[in-house]
Design a protein around this motif. Structure first.
Motif, PDB file in Angstrom:
ATOM      1  N   TRP A  34     -19.811   6.021  36.791  1.00 10.87           N
ATOM      2  CA  TRP A  34     -20.690   7.163  37.044  1.00 10.87           C
ATOM      3  C   TRP A  34     -22.140   6.721  36.894  1.00 10.87           C
ATOM      4  O   TRP A  34     -22.444   5.840  36.084  1.00 10.87           O
ATOM      5  CB  TRP A  34     -20.423   8.288  36.037  1.00 10.87           C
ATOM      6  CG  TRP A  34     -19.197   9.105  36.319  1.00 10.87           C
ATOM      7  CD1 TRP A  34     -18.013   8.661  36.831  1.00 10.87           C
ATOM      8  CD2 TRP A  34     -19.041  10.500  36.078  1.00 10.87           C
ATOM      9  NE1 TRP A  34     -17.117   9.686  36.922  1.00 10.87           N
ATOM     10  CE2 TRP A  34     -17.722  10.841  36.464  1.00 10.87           C
ATOM     11  CE3 TRP A  34     -19.851  11.491  35.564  1.00 10.87           C
ATOM     12  CZ2 TRP A  34     -17.218  12.134  36.358  1.00 10.87           C
ATOM     13  CZ3 TRP A  34     -19.356  12.783  35.450  1.00 10.87           C
ATOM     14  CH2 TRP A  34     -18.052  13.102  35.857  1.00 10.87           C
ATOM     15  N   LYS A  38     -25.130  11.889  38.028  1.00 15.82           N
ATOM     16  CA  LYS A  38     -23.826  12.537  38.177  1.00 15.82           C
ATOM     17  C   LYS A  38     -23.334  13.076  36.839  1.00 15.82           C
ATOM     18  O   LYS A  38     -22.795  14.189  36.758  1.00 15.82           O
ATOM     19  CB  LYS A  38     -22.811  11.544  38.747  1.00 15.82           C
ATOM     20  CG  LYS A  38     -21.432  12.148  38.978  1.00 15.82           C
ATOM     21  CD  LYS A  38     -20.470  11.124  39.570  1.00 15.82           C
ATOM     22  CE  LYS A  38     -19.078  11.737  39.757  1.00 15.82           C
ATOM     23  NZ  LYS A  38     -18.108  10.758  40.302  1.00 15.82           N
ATOM     24  N   THR A  61     -15.820   9.268  30.416  1.00 14.86           N
ATOM     25  CA  THR A  61     -16.796   8.857  31.436  1.00 14.86           C
ATOM     26  C   THR A  61     -17.414   7.520  31.046  1.00 14.86           C
ATOM     27  O   THR A  61     -17.796   7.315  29.894  1.00 14.86           O
ATOM     28  CB  THR A  61     -17.909   9.909  31.573  1.00 14.86           C
ATOM     29  OG1 THR A  61     -17.313  11.171  31.869  1.00 14.86           O
ATOM     30  CG2 THR A  61     -18.869   9.535  32.675  1.00 14.86           C
TER      31      THR A  61
END
Length: 503
Positions: A34, A38, A61
């Protein structure tokens, strides 16, 4: 080269410590899942939840970037990492990271590039952050970044070490992102108009297409000199002879000239050629191009450039001679008389060569008294034929060319004209240029017999224009020096440092 820098040596020692710990400080094989933007957009909703629920431990993430800030708090730390999309805060804790946290405290510093993987949460101060459950160093920076609050302020260093300028100054990165979008949209505009993008040679046997001094190189295999191109014009018009009717090229030109706020020895231009059109059609399409760029890039119609407002929705036209009189303030009875204009320029301390041809004198007068006053978009038309060796003569007045230049913010942005397609007239113009060169004019054009031969096969009525991409970018980004819109501008060589200076 690093042996006398204590800071660098300290960082090298930490890189070696990482190796001793079995960690490659320049590893590979880590994918960035990512980007910062985002992450911030996807989890922004957490900030609206009640306290105690502003996290999502089920989301995992992975982000990566360069550390720009570190705040240590015993067995915890906050860092801020930056990637091309923005800055993200990451929370590190000894409890979750164990040995990785010890490695962080011992070996990681501002400037290093790292990876962090974890879940999103909102801090007590309301900042959306990442709670790291995995942390790794990807690249150890052995040179420290400039000090945070003073930053990179040395202008020469910014240009010479552009990579450091980009690391430290977000607005610089933003300018070059916008530059890329400008070029992309210029290309889209012409493609949508039915133009074909082409590529022509960068090394020419004969320099031509503009009045400029070329760079000279040597082709070993052919055993001949070659010239880095000063313009693609003559090759593009050969393609019009060959049957193409709407073509463009976006590429570099090279001119062996001085450097100032609007000139760099290598620069980017778009040149486009349009069969069965004239210079008036070019004026129209140029205005359409500006309207398209402003709309597609969401830019305002009134920009501030060099502390002046520029209204990009208010184009005007004025002839060359009228501009000398009405804008330059030169008496009308003087501008078209060679001897009177020569004396007028001398009286006003305008530097002149011995050459006193009227068209050249008018050009000197324009540069001295008119150009810098052209702030809002202005098309100057009806140029003297003497300074327009490739432009078509006007049917009513053979002493002027069907040509224009567009000026904005006190600088030339575009140059266009109805092309000269009479091979005999072109041959005579080249001969005059050769005479000027033999008389000492280094920027006069060379004889190009092959180009005249091409014209002899018939080129349809054609209009052609060049737009300086760098100056266009300067205008649309608000930068007042060309060095701020070229990633690696030409610079004087650095003086070698002696040992005393190094210490």
């Amino acid at each position: 080269m690093f042996e006398n820098d204590a800071y660098v040596l300290g960082r090298i020692a930490k890189a070696n410590t990482l190796r001793e710990m079995g960690i490659n400080p320049y590893g590979n094989g880590i994918s960035k899942e990512w980007n910062t933007q985002k992450f911030l957009k996807s989890y922004d909703f957490l900030k609206s939840l009640p306290e105690g629920k502003q996290k999502d431990e089920n989301k995992s993430t992975q982000v990566a970037g360069r550390i720009k800030f570190i705040r240590l708090m015993g067995k915890a730390a906050f860092i801020k990492i930056e990637d091309v999309s923005g800055i993200l805060q990451v929370y590190l804790s000894k409890n979750e990271l164990s040995d990785s946290f010890d490695m962080f405290k011992k070996c990681v510093e501002v400037g290093d590039i790292v990876m962090a993987k974890g879940f999103p949460f909102v801090t007590k101060t309301g900042e959306l952050s990442l709670h790291a459950l995995d942390f790794r160093i990807l690249t150890k920076a052995i040179s420290p970044l400039p000090e945070k609050y003073h930053g990179l302020v040395d202008i020469e260093l910014r240009y010479r070490q552009r990579y450091l300028d980009l690391i430290m100054n977000k607005e610089v990165r933003d300018s070059f992102v916008l530059r890329s979008k400008i070029v992309s949209n210029v290309r889209k505009f012409f493609e949508q108009k039915g133009f074909l993008e082409v590529e022509t040679p960068m090394m020419h046997p004969i320099p031509g297409g503009a009045n400029a001094k070329p760079f000279v190189t040597y082709h070993n295999a052919l055993n001949v000199e070659r010239y880095l191109r000063i313009a693609p014009e003559l090759y593009l018009k050969r393609l019009i002879v060959g049957g193409f009717e709407a073509i463009f090229e976006i590429n570099r030109n090279f001119r062996n000239e001085g450097m100032d706020h609007s000139h760099n020895p290598e620069f980017t231009m778009i040149e486009f050629y349009w069969a069965y059109k004239d210079y008036k059609d070019l004026i129209q399409i140029t205005q359409e191009l500006f309207a398209y760029l402003l709309e597609s890039l969401s830019l305002p119609k009134v920009l501030v450039f060099n502390h002046q407002e520029i209204h990009l929705d208010a184009f005007r036209q004025i002839t060359y001679l009228d501009a000398l009189v009405e804008i330059g303030g030169i008496p009308r009875e003087v501008v078209n008389e060679e001897e009177k204009l020569y004396l007028y320029l001398k009286e006003h301390n305008v530097p002149l060569e011995s050459q006193t041809e009227l068209g050249k004198l008018q050009s000197e007068a324009f540069d001295a008294f008119v150009e810098e006053k052209l702030i809002n978009p202005t098309f100057i038309t009806d140029f003297p034929i003497a300074i327009s060796p490739l432009a078509r003569r006007n049917d009513k007045n053979p002493e002027i060319a069907d040509r224009f230049e567009l000026f904005i913010g006190g600088s030339e942005i575009a140059n266009g004209f109805s092309e000269l397609n009479d091979p005999l007239d072109q041959l005579e113009r080249f001969k005059e240029q050769v005479k000027a060169k033999e008389a000492g004019d280094e920027e006069a054009q060379y004889m190009d017999e092959d180009y005249v031969t091409a014209l002899s096969y018939g080129m349809p009525p054609t209009a052609g224009e060049g737009i300086g991409i760098d100056r266009l970018v300067m205008l649309l980004t608000g930068n007042t020096t060309i060095k701020d819109v070229i990633l690696f501008p030409a610079l004087k060589p650095q003086k070698p440092q002696n040992k005393k200076e190094e210490q």
